[in-house]
Design an enzyme around this catalytic site. Structure first.
Site, PDB file in Angstrom:
ATOM      1  N   LYS A  22       0.835  -1.210   0.000  1.00  0.00           N
ATOM      2  CA  LYS A  22       0.000   0.000   0.000  1.00  0.00           C
ATOM      3  C   LYS A  22       0.873   1.265   0.000  1.00  0.00           C
ATOM      4  O   LYS A  22       0.635   2.184  -0.780  1.00  0.00           O
ATOM      5  CB  LYS A  22      -0.895  -0.012   1.247  1.00  0.00           C
ATOM      6  CG  LYS A  22      -1.625   1.272   1.504  1.00  0.00           C
ATOM      7  CD  LYS A  22      -2.484   1.203   2.736  1.00  0.00           C
ATOM      8  CE  LYS A  22      -1.781   1.474   4.040  1.00  0.00           C
ATOM      9  NZ  LYS A  22      -1.322   2.868   4.246  1.00  0.00           N
ATOM     10  N   ASN A  23       1.874   1.291   0.874  1.00  0.00           N
ATOM     11  CA  ASN A  23       2.670   2.516   1.010  1.00  0.00           C
ATOM     12  C   ASN A  23       3.633   2.746  -0.156  1.00  0.00           C
ATOM     13  O   ASN A  23       4.220   3.824  -0.265  1.00  0.00           O
ATOM     14  CB  ASN A  23       3.446   2.508   2.335  1.00  0.00           C
ATOM     15  CG  ASN A  23       2.539   2.783   3.519  1.00  0.00           C
ATOM     16  OD1 ASN A  23       1.344   3.066   3.341  1.00  0.00           O
ATOM     17  ND2 ASN A  23       3.073   2.692   4.720  1.00  0.00           N
ATOM     18  N   CYS A 117      -4.173  12.597  13.793  1.00  0.00           N
ATOM     19  CA  CYS A 117      -4.852  11.301  13.667  1.00  0.00           C
ATOM     20  C   CYS A 117      -4.591  10.491  14.923  1.00  0.00           C
ATOM     21  O   CYS A 117      -3.934  10.962  15.846  1.00  0.00           O
ATOM     22  CB  CYS A 117      -4.423  10.568  12.407  1.00  0.00           C
ATOM     23  SG  CYS A 117      -2.807   9.836  12.527  1.00  0.00           S
ATOM     24  N   ARG A 122       1.069  14.489  13.649  1.00  0.00           N
ATOM     25  CA  ARG A 122       1.484  14.269  12.266  1.00  0.00           C
ATOM     26  C   ARG A 122       1.421  15.523  11.391  1.00  0.00           C
ATOM     27  O   ARG A 122       0.641  15.601  10.432  1.00  0.00           O
ATOM     28  CB  ARG A 122       0.657  13.141  11.641  1.00  0.00           C
ATOM     29  CG  ARG A 122       0.840  11.842  12.379  1.00  0.00           C
ATOM     30  CD  ARG A 122       0.180  10.692  11.694  1.00  0.00           C
ATOM     31  NE  ARG A 122       0.958  10.186  10.569  1.00  0.00           N
ATOM     32  CZ  ARG A 122       0.598   9.137   9.856  1.00  0.00           C
ATOM     33  NH1 ARG A 122      -0.518   8.505  10.122  1.00  0.00           N
ATOM     34  NH2 ARG A 122       1.338   8.713   8.856  1.00  0.00           N
ATOM     35  N   PRO A 123       2.254  16.489  11.696  1.00  0.00           N
ATOM     36  CA  PRO A 123       2.263  17.705  10.867  1.00  0.00           C
ATOM     37  C   PRO A 123       2.854  17.440   9.474  1.00  0.00           C
ATOM     38  O   PRO A 123       3.499  16.408   9.257  1.00  0.00           O
ATOM     39  CB  PRO A 123       3.177  18.646  11.650  1.00  0.00           C
ATOM     40  CG  PRO A 123       4.050  17.764  12.462  1.00  0.00           C
ATOM     41  CD  PRO A 123       3.260  16.518  12.760  1.00  0.00           C
ATOM     42  N   ASP A 125       4.557  20.129   8.031  1.00  0.00           N
ATOM     43  CA  ASP A 125       5.356  21.350   7.885  1.00  0.00           C
ATOM     44  C   ASP A 125       6.606  21.140   7.025  1.00  0.00           C
ATOM     45  O   ASP A 125       7.004  22.019   6.262  1.00  0.00           O
ATOM     46  CB  ASP A 125       5.754  21.882   9.284  1.00  0.00           C
ATOM     47  CG  ASP A 125       6.488  20.828  10.113  1.00  0.00           C
ATOM     48  OD1 ASP A 125       6.043  19.667  10.126  1.00  0.00           O
ATOM     49  OD2 ASP A 125       7.518  21.166  10.731  1.00  0.00           O
ATOM     50  N   LEU A 126       7.206  19.963   7.120  1.00  0.00           N
ATOM     51  CA  LEU A 126       8.445  19.731   6.361  1.00  0.00           C
ATOM     52  C   LEU A 126       8.166  19.649   4.863  1.00  0.00           C
ATOM     53  O   LEU A 126       8.976  20.078   4.046  1.00  0.00           O
ATOM     54  CB  LEU A 126       9.139  18.450   6.853  1.00  0.00           C
ATOM     55  CG  LEU A 126       9.507  18.440   8.350  1.00  0.00           C
ATOM     56  CD1 LEU A 126      10.092  17.094   8.761  1.00  0.00           C
ATOM     57  CD2 LEU A 126      10.505  19.562   8.663  1.00  0.00           C
ATOM     58  N   ASP A 308       5.464   0.751  11.985  1.00  0.00           N
ATOM     59  CA  ASP A 308       4.248   0.080  11.524  1.00  0.00           C
ATOM     60  C   ASP A 308       4.165  -1.385  11.988  1.00  0.00           C
ATOM     61  O   ASP A 308       3.169  -2.052  11.729  1.00  0.00           O
ATOM     62  CB  ASP A 308       4.153   0.140   9.987  1.00  0.00           C
ATOM     63  CG  ASP A 308       3.753   1.529   9.496  1.00  0.00           C
ATOM     64  OD1 ASP A 308       3.351   2.363  10.322  1.00  0.00           O
ATOM     65  OD2 ASP A 308       3.839   1.776   8.276  1.00  0.00           O
ATOM     66  N   LEU A 330       8.886   7.323  16.716  1.00  0.00           N
ATOM     67  CA  LEU A 330       8.422   8.122  15.579  1.00  0.00           C
ATOM     68  C   LEU A 330       7.116   8.864  15.837  1.00  0.00           C
ATOM     69  O   LEU A 330       6.950   9.996  15.410  1.00  0.00           O
ATOM     70  CB  LEU A 330       8.291   7.251  14.327  1.00  0.00           C
ATOM     71  CG  LEU A 330       9.616   6.779  13.729  1.00  0.00           C
ATOM     72  CD1 LEU A 330       9.400   6.057  12.421  1.00  0.00           C
ATOM     73  CD2 LEU A 330      10.550   7.948  13.496  1.00  0.00           C
ATOM     74  N   ARG A 400      -8.532  -0.643   5.290  1.00  0.00           N
ATOM     75  CA  ARG A 400      -7.735   0.371   4.599  1.00  0.00           C
ATOM     76  C   ARG A 400      -6.420  -0.216   4.098  1.00  0.00           C
ATOM     77  O   ARG A 400      -5.859   0.284   3.122  1.00  0.00           O
ATOM     78  CB  ARG A 400      -7.402   1.521   5.554  1.00  0.00           C
ATOM     79  CG  ARG A 400      -8.544   2.473   5.807  1.00  0.00           C
ATOM     80  CD  ARG A 400      -8.058   3.646   6.626  1.00  0.00           C
ATOM     81  NE  ARG A 400      -6.703   3.996   6.215  1.00  0.00           N
ATOM     82  CZ  ARG A 400      -5.732   4.385   7.029  1.00  0.00           C
ATOM     83  NH1 ARG A 400      -5.941   4.500   8.316  1.00  0.00           N
ATOM     84  NH2 ARG A 400      -4.535   4.676   6.570  1.00  0.00           N
TER      85      ARG A 400
HETATM   86  C1  UD1 Z   1       4.788   6.998   6.438  1.00  0.00           C
HETATM   87  C2  UD1 Z   1       3.926   5.764   6.266  1.00  0.00           C
HETATM   88  C3  UD1 Z   1       3.454   5.260   7.629  1.00  0.00           C
HETATM   89  C4  UD1 Z   1       4.641   5.067   8.565  1.00  0.00           C
HETATM   90  C5  UD1 Z   1       5.524   6.309   8.605  1.00  0.00           C
HETATM   91  C6  UD1 Z   1       6.812   6.097   9.370  1.00  0.00           C
HETATM   92  C7  UD1 Z   1       2.909   6.093   4.095  1.00  0.00           C
HETATM   93  C8  UD1 Z   1       1.693   6.413   3.318  1.00  0.00           C
HETATM   94  N1  UD1 Z   1       2.791   6.098   5.426  1.00  0.00           N
HETATM   95  O1  UD1 Z   1       3.961   8.002   7.024  1.00  0.00           O
HETATM   96  O2  UD1 Z   1       2.757   4.034   7.449  1.00  0.00           O
HETATM   97  O3  UD1 Z   1       4.188   4.784   9.860  1.00  0.00           O
HETATM   98  O4  UD1 Z   1       5.881   6.710   7.269  1.00  0.00           O
HETATM   99  O5  UD1 Z   1       7.541   5.041   8.847  1.00  0.00           O
HETATM  100  O6  UD1 Z   1       3.950   5.822   3.534  1.00  0.00           O
HETATM  101  N2  UD1 Z   1       6.948  14.807  10.627  1.00  0.00           N
HETATM  102  C9  UD1 Z   1       6.956  16.157  10.930  1.00  0.00           C
HETATM  103  N3  UD1 Z   1       6.695  17.053   9.922  1.00  0.00           N
HETATM  104  C10 UD1 Z   1       6.436  16.665   8.639  1.00  0.00           C
HETATM  105  C11 UD1 Z   1       6.424  15.284   8.345  1.00  0.00           C
HETATM  106  C12 UD1 Z   1       6.690  14.382   9.363  1.00  0.00           C
HETATM  107  O7  UD1 Z   1       7.193  16.540  12.073  1.00  0.00           O
HETATM  108  O8  UD1 Z   1       6.211  17.513   7.783  1.00  0.00           O
HETATM  109  C13 UD1 Z   1       7.206  13.808  11.692  1.00  0.00           C
HETATM  110  C14 UD1 Z   1       6.001  12.913  11.981  1.00  0.00           C
HETATM  111  O9  UD1 Z   1       5.079  13.516  12.851  1.00  0.00           O
HETATM  112  C15 UD1 Z   1       6.676  11.696  12.562  1.00  0.00           C
HETATM  113  C16 UD1 Z   1       7.986  11.610  11.762  1.00  0.00           C
HETATM  114  O10 UD1 Z   1       8.198  12.913  11.238  1.00  0.00           O
HETATM  115  O11 UD1 Z   1       6.991  11.902  13.906  1.00  0.00           O
HETATM  116  C17 UD1 Z   1       7.968  10.605  10.622  1.00  0.00           C
HETATM  117  O12 UD1 Z   1       6.791  10.778   9.858  1.00  0.00           O
HETATM  118  P1  UD1 Z   1       6.716  10.465   8.304  1.00  0.00           P
HETATM  119  O13 UD1 Z   1       7.878   9.639   7.884  1.00  0.00           O
HETATM  120  O14 UD1 Z   1       6.485  11.737   7.580  1.00  0.00           O
HETATM  121  O15 UD1 Z   1       5.390   9.585   8.221  1.00  0.00           O
HETATM  122  P2  UD1 Z   1       4.422   9.522   7.001  1.00  0.00           P
HETATM  123  O16 UD1 Z   1       5.186   9.784   5.753  1.00  0.00           O
HETATM  124  O17 UD1 Z   1       3.206  10.336   7.275  1.00  0.00           O
END
Ligand code: UD1
Length: 421
Positions: A22-23, A117, A122-123, A125-126, A308, A330, A400
């Protein structure tokens, strides 16, 4: 709403064919927004999240042809809208993956801002900072990310403060059509990111450093890409979950259609606990343990232990001898399954982001509630080992991300029924 009834205590045996990831499929489907030709994707998992993203693409004007449950053709040559509405994004946060491709191909987009969620704030911002660095003007208006780059995106050096999977994917897709070279430092190295890079590379985008934490992407200056046929990689998290069904019931389970290397952190941990493991090129067998030892886990980015799989291993810890320690690095709130596992009798103590699980407890059936995708699979695992019939409510979370879950589990000998309430 559907629920699952699982009668535990049965030994399982047999083999499971692992579905497409899926991912991996989500960014690949989003990437088809960069294509000038009709893109064909094979080995898609037949799960709700994939249907959700395909319907988002249709809302944008893409033509989606469903060839069979695992194959679609997507034609994005006549996109009419660049707005991902709240209705879709609230169903699936990964809809944010259309941000990079829409912005780089059309110079503008509006994407509903994903809220928090069940597993944390889960921001994004990056993602947004990176798009700004590439020349976009980004504003938040009425709950939407409104991004504009009237002259197109330009290459930039993006140094991520934190490793982000979908953030890296968004930048890779944005960079593919940008003007100039984009460097990503502290990039995610997950196999799903690797496949996205390989697919874009096959479509003519020069990408260096694939699989490492530093990527360099040479942009195509707005010229849409010619996609080759895509075969989605196997789902390492689904695979890991089925290994855990074997581990939970101390049974022998064979996985077909996997890439064992993608599961190294999980299989190493299972070996450490005491299970035997037989490795093939694209198959893997878990063998029962004479004794299941307690273990320690710290979740980190790939190639570390995946967040996960944290919930599933917490369920497994209840069946191991001694106290296991699980540290979640994470997501700050990824312990919603703890209170549900406790309802089944699990001895879990939570302190900050660390759970201590006192193993060797007998689990007893109860009614439990699924809270997110992987937490739900932990409840299924616990129910497989619990005495009596456990009802798991709100299983739409499972739908899902797990294809034909009951069918696959039943084939292994599990006693499982889906009901409606
Ligand atoms: C993806 C996966 C999810 C998995 C996660 C971590 C998909 C669709 N989903 O989620 O199943 O659990 O990777 O392996 O591929 N963060 C920020 N700012 C940002 C983005 C992220 O602070 O803009 C933080 C998040 O809150 C979290 C960490 O960075 O603490 C890692 O998140 P991220 O790798 O972005 O997770 P997803 O890509 O949403």
């Amino acid at each position: 709403m559907d629920f699952l009834s699982i009668t535990g205590g049965e030994k399982l045996q047999g083999s499971v064919s692992v579905s497409g990831a899926k991912n991996a499929a989500l960014p690949l489907i989003s990437a088809t927004l960069l294509a000038k030709n009709e893109a064909c994707l094979k080995n898609l998992p037949d799960v709700v999240d994939i249907k959700t993203l395909l319907s988002l693409l249709e809302m944008l004007g893409a033509k989606v042809q469903r060839i069979d449950p695992h194959t679609v053709k997507v034609n994005s040559s006549e996109i009419l809208s660049t707005k991902a509405t709240y209705d879709i994004v609230r169903k699936m946060r990964a809809s944010i993956l259309v941000l990079g491709p829409l912005l780089s191909r059309f110079g503008k987009c509006e994407v509903s801002l994903p809220g928090g969620c069940a597993i944390g704030a889960r921001p994004v911002d990056l993602h947004l900072k990176a798009m700004e660095k590439m020349g976009a003007i980004v504003e938040i208006k009425g709950g939407y990310i409104v991004a504009n780059a009237p002259k197109g995106l330009k290459g930039a050096t993006i140094a991520f403060d934190k490793i982000t999977v979908t953030g890296t994917e968004n930048v890779v897709m944005a960079a593919a059509l940008a003007k100039g070279v984009t460097k990503i430092l502290n990039a995610a190295q997950e196999p799903e990111v690797v496949q996205l890079c390989e697919v874009l590379q096959a479509a003519g985008v020069e990408i260096k450093g694939i699989g490492s934490n530093e990527l360099e992407i040479v942009g195509q200056e707005g010229e849409a890409l010619e996609f080759k046929e895509i075969e989605v990689i196997p789902d390492r998290i689904e695979a890991g979950t089925y290994l855990c069904t074997g581990a939970m019931t101390n049974s022998s389970i064979r996985l077909e259609r996997v890439i064992p290397e993608h599961l190294s952190a999980v299989t190493q941990k299972l070996e450490e606990i005491g299970f035997g493991m037989e490795y093939g090129e694209n198959h893997l067998t878990l063998l029962p343990a004479s004794k299941r030892r307690a273990f320690e886990i710290i979740t980190t980015e790939y190639p570390g232990f995946p967040t996960d799989m944290q919930a599933q291993f917490m369920a497994l810890a209840t069946q191991c001898e001694g106290a296991s320690i699980i540290e979640e690095r994470l997501f700050e709130n990824r312990f919603m399954h703890v209170s549900e596992l406790q309802r089944l009798g699990a001895g879990i103590h939570l302190r900050g982001n660390t759970a201590t699980v006192n193993g060797g407890t007998k689990l007893l059936c109860a009614d439990v509630m699924a809270t997110d995708l992987r937490a739900s699979s932990a409840l299924v695992l616990a129910a497989l080992a619990a005495e009596g019939t456990t009802n798991i409510h709100r299983i739409y979370h499972l739908d899902r991300g797990y294809e034909r879950l009951e069918e696959k589990l039943r084939a292994l000998g599990a006693v499982i029924e889906r009901g409606r309430e």
